[in-house]
Design an enzyme around this catalytic site. Sequence first.
Site: not given
Length: 229
Positions: A89, A197, A199
């Site tokens: 991002c 994302h 994560e």
Amino acid sequence: MSFRAAVITFPGSNCDRDMAVALEMVTGHPALRVWHGDAQLPENLDFIALPGGFSYGDYLRSGAMAAKSPILRAVIAAAERGVPVLGVCNGFQVLIESGLLPGALMRNAGQTFVCRTVALEVVSTASPFTTGFDAGERIRIPVAHHDGNYFADAKVLDELAGEGRVAFRYLDNPNGSQRDIAGVLSANGRVLGMMPHPERAIAPAAHPSMGGTDGRKLFENLVGALVAA
């Protein structure tokens, strides 16, 4: 195997802790936290992550001011030595502004912030991040951004495709990115920038309802590739 990963924090980062937690969950080793104002990285790093957020409040251009931070000189040098680097991002924006990846990330085509889980297609498996995926495999990863519209001229887009440097494409493009590009690789495949994302999708397989598991595989791929090297 001891795994030494560093997570860079800029003023305005808000996903640095998420990234550190994800890395510890997957590797079993705490991530090292590095401030943007530091001039040097810790020694003997296996991996560097630039997290999401709004570095410097997204003033000027998203990632432009962070790309001039002292630590970026060390990150660029590490990337040139072959240390794997992941920018997610805002981290993707920083990688582009620093020159480690080509193109630009513009305001979303709909002029609105997009925050939802999106479907991706794995395009290239020729990187330590994607080696464990199958080409054409479909995964689901969350996005949360306002400036994720990937742009490059036709020559660069053709080169990225021809050289196998498009890592992921959107199946339902949320931001207007050219050719549905969601993530791109450096020429040596060891720097990956992506808007989604991973994560935020690292739940253990036994608990897939906790944000999904598809992002976990990206980190597991990286660890496996480094162990095998």
